[in-house]
Design a protein around this motif. Structure first.
Motif, mmCIF file in Angstrom:
data_model
loop_
_atom_site.group_PDB
_atom_site.id
_atom_site.type_symbol
_atom_site.label_atom_id
_atom_site.label_comp_id
_atom_site.label_asym_id
_atom_site.label_seq_id
_atom_site.Cartn_x
_atom_site.Cartn_y
_atom_site.Cartn_z
ATOM 1 N N PHE A 125 0.863 -1.185 0.017
ATOM 2 C CA PHE A 125 -0.086 -0.012 0.028
ATOM 3 C C PHE A 125 0.718 1.144 0.193
ATOM 4 C CE2 PHE A 125 -2.777 -3.379 1.350
ATOM 5 C CZ PHE A 125 -4.035 -3.179 0.385
ATOM 6 N N SER A 146 -7.570 -4.005 -1.177
ATOM 7 C CA SER A 146 -7.529 -4.281 0.084
ATOM 8 C C SER A 146 -8.791 -5.342 0.280
ATOM 9 C CB SER A 146 -7.989 -3.320 1.083
ATOM 10 O OG SER A 146 -9.103 -2.440 0.714
ATOM 11 N N GLY A 150 -8.375 -9.320 1.590
ATOM 12 C CA GLY A 150 -8.883 -9.454 2.840
ATOM 13 C C GLY A 150 -9.787 -10.654 3.130
#
Length: 295
Positions: A125, A146, A150
């Motif tokens: 990131f 993300s 995730g």
């Protein structure tokens, strides 16, 4: 087009960005040498760089020019490499071989392997933040990546895969595992390429469908190669899935039906990008490569 030359050219671009990332780590006074060596070992161990190349190809297919997509593409490879390191751990798949070399934890120990994965995921990131794209575009890119990485994406799929070991599951369950564990990050690689090119919602929709198809087909082919392939071709152990009681497409549907499903997915992927011009030719060739690959 010459797909091999295209892939080599884009891989060189991505590898250059990854080497620049590693150089930035060397300049840090606070980075332990063992951690740096571990990061470098896994990140530069080879690999196809498929996910970053897909992001670049989608960016170019949508009219994107310049190198502003490159930091995002490199970030995708950091995340992919982190997932492989953690997937190989003794508490996960307990593998000894990855990309033709001993797995990270076999060389550096389990604790360092875990921390290496943690560092790669977090640093990804930071890499994204270095892109010259509009901040609002980068915010959407961060949201996409993300989510795909995730609990609602890759991690969720990995968890479902582990929880299903030794149990009999159906098509919906195996599709969920593959769609999240593998296809989510591949699909998002295409989507972030579109976002970085600031292309239309119609193109985003088309390349999302393309990514869903090749992402799921990629994992089905991976399952098939675990049965039919060799360790020399794949750079990792084969036959491991059945030994661990993992649910795969061949174990549920058989090899021939699995091959038919992969072919149908690739056909649908190609149909999704019929409206694109010659700039999307690399994506068409990559779809066929995913189906026919031997590693």
């Amino acid at each position: 087009m010459d797909l091999k030359a295209y892939l080599e050219k884009k891989k060189d671009l991505v590898d250059g960005a990854l080497r620049a990332y590693l150089s930035s780590l060397i300049k840090s006074d606070s980075l332990p040498e063992r951690l740096y060596n571990s990061i470098s070992y896994s990140l530069m161990a080879g690999g196809k760089r498929l996910r970053p190349i897909l992001a670049i190809a989608a960016y170019e297919a949508c009219g994107g020019t310049g190198d502003k997509v490159l930091p995002v593409a490199a970030a995708l490879e950091l995340i992919h490499t982190y997932s492989l390191i953690h997937d190989d751990l003794p508490s996960m798949d307990n593998d000894d071989l990855r990309r033709g070399k001993p797995t990270n934890h076999r060389v550096f120990g389990e604790a360092t392997a875990i921390l290496t994965g943690d560092a790669l995921l977090t640093d990804a990131f930071n890499l994204i933040s270095e892109s010259k794209a509009d901040p609002e575009v980068l915010l959407n890119v961060i949201k996409e990546i993300s989510r795909a990485s995730g609990s609602r994406g890759m991690v969720g799929g990995q968890a479902a895969d582990i929880y299903a070991e030794g149990n009999i599951i159906g098509e919906n369950e195996i599709r969920y595992i593959h769609a999240h564990k593998t296809a989510a990050l591949i699909r998002t690689s295409l989507r972030v390429g579109v976002l970085m090119a600031e292309a239309s919602p119609e193109k985003l929709h088309s390349l999302t469908r393309y990514g869903e198809g090749i992402g799921l087909a990629f994992q089905i082919v991976d399952d098939i190669l675990d049965v039919e392939g060799s360790s020399e071709e794949l750079g990792k152990s084969t036959g491991a899935d059945s030994g661990k009681g993992k649910n795969t497409y061949p174990s549920i549907f058989g090899l021939e039906e699995s091959k038919k499903k992969a072919e149908a997915l690739i056909k649908n992927s190609l149909k999704a990008i019929e409206g694109f011009d010659e700039k999307a030719e690399p994506l068409r060739e990559i779809a066929m490569y995913v189906l026919k690959r031997r590693n």
